[in-house]
Design a protein around this motif. Sequence first.
Motif, short mmCIF file in Angstrom:
data_model
loop_
_atom_site.label_atom_id
_atom_site.label_comp_id
_atom_site.label_asym_id
_atom_site.label_seq_id
_atom_site.Cartn_x
_atom_site.Cartn_y
_atom_site.Cartn_z
N UNK B 113 88.07 15.30 12.55
CA UNK B 113 89.73 15.68 12.66
C UNK B 113 90.00 17.22 11.83
N UNK B 114 89.38 17.33 10.91
CA UNK B 114 89.58 18.36 9.89
C UNK B 114 88.91 19.63 10.68
N UNK B 115 87.67 19.27 11.14
CA UNK B 115 87.00 20.49 11.56
C UNK B 115 87.47 20.90 13.19
N UNK B 117 90.44 20.58 13.91
CA UNK B 117 91.86 21.26 13.78
C UNK B 117 91.76 22.69 13.31
N UNK B 118 90.73 23.02 12.37
CA UNK B 118 90.15 24.04 11.89
C UNK B 118 89.98 24.98 13.02
N UNK B 121 92.76 26.16 15.06
CA UNK B 121 93.48 27.13 14.80
C UNK B 121 92.86 28.45 14.54
N UNK B 122 91.61 28.48 14.54
CA UNK B 122 90.96 29.55 14.38
C UNK B 122 90.82 30.16 15.81
N UNK B 123 90.61 29.22 16.81
CA UNK B 123 90.34 29.90 18.10
C UNK B 123 91.82 30.57 18.99
N UNK B 124 92.99 30.04 18.13
CA UNK B 124 94.27 29.93 19.11
C UNK B 124 94.49 31.43 19.10
N UNK B 125 94.96 32.03 19.96
CA UNK B 125 95.55 33.43 20.12
C UNK B 125 96.43 33.70 19.27
N UNK B 126 96.46 34.79 18.50
CA UNK B 126 97.45 35.15 17.70
C UNK B 126 97.83 36.90 17.80
N UNK B 128 99.84 39.49 15.85
CA UNK B 128 100.35 39.68 14.55
C UNK B 128 101.90 40.31 14.87
#
Lengths: 450, 355
Positions: B113-115, B117-118, B121-126, B128
Amino acid sequence: MTDKRVEEKVALPTEESRNQSRRAFLKGTAAVAGGVLFTKAASADYDPKKAVAPYAGKKEITEPLKDGPWRHRLGFGVRRYPYGQPTPEVSYIQRRTLEWLTPDSMASITMTPLQYLHGIITPNGLHFERFHGGAPSIKAKDHRLVIHGLVERPLIFTVDDLKRFPSISRIHFIECPANGAMEWKGVQLNSVQWTHGMMSCVEYTGVRLSDLLKEAGIKLDKARWIIPEGADASGMSRSIPLEIAMDDCYVAYAQNGEPLRREQGYPIRLVVPGCEANMWVKYLRRIKVSDVPLQHREETSKYTELMPDGTAQRFSWYMEPNSVITYPSPDFKMQGPGRYVVRGLAWSGRGKVAHVDVSFDGGRNWHEAHFTSPVLDKAWTRFEIEWDWDGSEAFLMSRVTDETGYVQPTMPEMRAVEGTNNVYHRTAMVTWRVHAWNSKNKGLVENVQY
Amino acid sequence: MFSTKKSLIAVAVAATMAAGSALAMSSSSGGKATEAAAGKTDGKWASNYREIIKESGGKYLDREVMEKILGKDVNSLRAKLDPNNPYSFEVDDAIDGGPHGNSQCKVPLAFTEVRDSAEKHEKADYVAYGYGKPIAESAIKPWEIDVNGDGDGFPILPDDKYMTVEKGGNVYVQFCGMCHGEFGEGAKGYLPLAVDEDLVTSDFRDPAPMKTIGNYWPYATTIFDYVRRAMPFWSPNSPAIGDAGYYGITAYLIQANGIPLDDNGRELDDEDKATPQVVMAANKYMKNQGNFFCDHRPITHNKRCMKDCPDYLVGDGAGDIHHYREARKLPDGTLQYNVNQRLHETPPGIGHKGF
């Protein structure tokens, strides 16, 4: 079992009969355990006559009611207290500490009075305190947060800058890993304030850490750790693995709807849901993104757990699921045999609470409690269970199971593995001994340990 | 891969656990599972652990789920010291620099679950927002006070600025001795820094062993990082001490704890200079370094027993619910405190000497 008792059970509110333990009752399970009688419910139809039963034989009050003086004169006006205060009658509800715990008050801890709290939210003024170098009075306008290290572009933020980002609000418990630390070798304290009060549960509002790290352009191919650091005299720091940082951490500026208190890190603190409170760095001023951990004093000398064989665990992060009965507990006295609504708190650093079971006979038989609060991720959950106390000696314990399937262990199980010099993470069950009503200490509730 | 002592210890702990909880144990050694199966045995773990956890609805710490993945060996600490075990927090020593490198731990692979979720969030486009301001690394330097286990971050001084260990001792006595004792023996309730006690305890009633730099701390770099960061308590990071003075205090503590600097056991002389090289030399010879291992919790996998539970889960662990310990004498000398208040014979109080 008398017919009258069966009728009393039937008068239960329907919402309670919805929960699983009730269903067990409805299936016709009756258990006699350590002098505790669980009655069998028959049907759920309401009959007003049944409300009379528990009052039968009690003396009726006949003296006419009188008004208090407050009925005949005005109370105080608005803004007498621009920031409201608790009513003076409850001034005994305070966070407190034990003077023998620490040599000074700047590197010390106070405990939240769990025995007097209701629901799952801790008022800000009762939130436990843990200082490593006193609580600084920093002005938000003078505070900055720097994010640097393995990032494309080091950035610096004011508190106002942070408030412009998309925000999240979550309710989470925060627990010092030393919660319960005084009771590894046996019991010495008779209040849940002392045994479990190094924790609180509040709503935090802030900015996702994953957003801030990506804002600075975190180099995910190299980054493995973040190293947050505080602006206070202790320069508090811990190493947090990137998985946890990117999972659900955030930088909070508000607590229960208002700015953080100085005691809890004003103007900003890190929120690391489910993990040791020590990692929730207060007065956060710098986050370094790194490929290696720091090996800070608070993750080597302290906050590591000494095992009986001389080895030690390091990098302890998640707080294990835990639970405690807050009523009745050693601050209360039984009022005689009869029905009690046993209440308590359960929480898990790994997610939601799934079940809480309560035993009245030292762990031989268990009964599932129901939840009276929302069941939230990594937050306190309130449980209740009804108990017909027959006045005999009883041993109350609560046992949580969380959504990962973890079941809270007994103290003998935990001691067998971890010994007694761990200091931290003493998360096994506690036991409240209820003295028999006909004994010398009639109805005394006492902390005992197996 | 692991120091011998760590492995031996793990076996001993596993044995204690078996005795304490009457759980079936089987020995397990490291190695990655090659075949996928719903229920793995033979001392290895199921490589399809993710599927098994998913099938269970994410209950990765449920005893039955763990048994499917790990065999019957779910409580074995020894197995968890293998980085390949999906429940291990350990990071391979080859990656983290060996027994005296800057050791690392990780979130176990089985904590899906932790991995997940991380990773999400790492892969989601962002994109700035641009709400911060860029800052040069050079401008951050005054705040960059961390010195890690590899020695990265040590301030480098001109050669003639480093003081001798003897002078470092004087700085220590002036700024630290009043709380920690002149020789690190502790004072006024503050912790000692240089008492060498055995950390092994055979009886739980024994007092807790005193943990000090010499017998407990895994890194010498931590001395400099922490002392400069947070000491002296009433005026931390003091310009009156300065980096040279903090090196002096660090070297004095290395000397007072008898930490060797090389394979021949050479210790610091009073005339030696207190430099980062000295701290890094000592860093390799911290005697307790090999005895640390990553958090291995959960340590017990209790059963959610509801009725007529077996004796090992009841009362004292042998089925006796009257065999308990009570609060007797407290550290402040009070006996079984507050009974009259708790019996409501006197008004509610705040307990023994609480305030």
